[in-house]
Design a protein around this motif. Sequence first.
Motif, short mmCIF file in Angstrom:
data_model
loop_
_atom_site.label_atom_id
_atom_site.label_comp_id
_atom_site.label_asym_id
_atom_site.label_seq_id
_atom_site.Cartn_x
_atom_site.Cartn_y
_atom_site.Cartn_z
N MET A 60 -15.37 33.53 27.38
CA MET A 60 -15.06 32.83 26.14
C MET A 60 -13.77 33.34 25.52
SD MET A 60 -18.64 32.13 24.33
CE MET A 60 -19.66 30.79 24.92
N ILE A 61 -13.57 34.63 25.56
CA ILE A 61 -12.31 35.17 25.04
C ILE A 61 -11.14 34.64 25.86
CG2 ILE A 61 -10.93 37.30 24.93
CD1 ILE A 61 -13.32 38.62 23.60
N ALA A 62 -11.32 34.57 27.18
CA ALA A 62 -10.25 34.06 28.04
C ALA A 62 -9.88 32.62 27.68
CB ALA A 62 -10.66 34.15 29.51
N LEU A 63 -10.86 31.82 27.24
CA LEU A 63 -10.59 30.43 26.86
C LEU A 63 -9.73 30.33 25.60
CD1 LEU A 63 -14.07 28.71 27.34
CD2 LEU A 63 -11.98 28.22 28.61
N PHE A 64 -9.86 31.29 24.71
CA PHE A 64 -9.20 31.18 23.40
C PHE A 64 -8.13 32.24 23.14
CE2 PHE A 64 -13.06 28.77 23.07
CZ PHE A 64 -12.63 27.65 22.38
N ASP A 65 -7.94 33.15 24.05
CA ASP A 65 -6.96 34.22 23.90
C ASP A 65 -5.58 33.70 24.30
OD1 ASP A 65 -5.56 36.61 23.81
OD2 ASP A 65 -6.45 37.41 25.66
N HIS A 66 -4.89 33.09 23.35
CA HIS A 66 -3.64 32.41 23.63
C HIS A 66 -2.47 33.35 23.92
CE1 HIS A 66 -5.72 28.76 22.78
NE2 HIS A 66 -6.00 29.15 21.55
N ASN A 67 -2.58 34.60 23.50
CA ASN A 67 -1.49 35.55 23.77
C ASN A 67 -1.84 36.54 24.89
OD1 ASN A 67 -3.32 37.17 22.46
ND2 ASN A 67 -1.90 37.88 20.87
N TYR A 68 -2.97 36.30 25.55
CA TYR A 68 -3.41 37.09 26.72
C TYR A 68 -3.53 38.58 26.41
CZ TYR A 68 -2.05 32.71 28.84
OH TYR A 68 -1.92 31.38 29.12
N SER A 69 -4.03 38.88 25.21
CA SER A 69 -4.20 40.28 24.82
C SER A 69 -5.55 40.85 25.27
CB SER A 69 -4.09 40.40 23.29
OG SER A 69 -5.19 39.72 22.67
N GLY A 70 -6.45 39.96 25.69
CA GLY A 70 -7.80 40.42 26.06
C GLY A 70 -8.73 40.46 24.86
N THR A 71 -8.20 40.07 23.71
CA THR A 71 -8.99 40.01 22.48
C THR A 71 -8.66 38.69 21.77
OG1 THR A 71 -7.26 41.10 21.17
CG2 THR A 71 -8.95 42.53 22.17
N ILE A 72 -9.41 38.39 20.72
CA ILE A 72 -9.09 37.20 19.92
C ILE A 72 -8.89 37.61 18.46
CG2 ILE A 72 -10.10 35.44 21.40
CD1 ILE A 72 -12.66 35.56 19.75
#
Length: 185
Positions: A60-72
């Motif tokens: 789910m984080i991968a779906l919404f993590d637009h800056n690819y930080s591994g977090t939201i």
Amino acid sequence: MAYYGQQPGFGGAPQVDPSVLAWFQSVDADRSGHISATELQQALTNNDWSHFKLGTCYQMIALFDHNYSGTIDLHEFNSLWGYINQWRQVFVAYDQDRSGFISEQELHTAFSRMGFNVSPTFVKTAMWRYDVHGRRQLTFEDFINCCLVMQSLTAEFKKRDTKMMGSAQMAYDDFMCMAVANIKP
């Protein structure tokens, strides 16, 4: 520095509902202004109050993590929260017996109404694959995982079904890449 309720910069970001902000702040245990998969896991529960699996939270984080930080951040969390609530509404709509689970028959109905023309054999296979407890019913999390893979595979299939006839020709390697990309451990 954590920015709760607003993003730095010109113009600002879309407004976040105060209840989503409060939920974000309660889940952001380290007060970093970002939520990790472990922190998200504490926020997400099934209808039986069991927590989502860590692997699902990473997805789910991968779906919404637009800056690819591994977090939201708060705004990515706000989008994720809306997404989860939409899935919960779908889940509740197809949980016809109000058991808090989706049965095999309810899953078949859900697939049909969502536009997936699948056989009873496929539904049995999907139930077998996503019913992690062997009870012939899906939790909310299991249902989301199943539907995410259905959507992803259907999108990949449509790319290859250029005439929209319900069939596609593909090389073995292409098929294997598509399948492996959608296998969630």
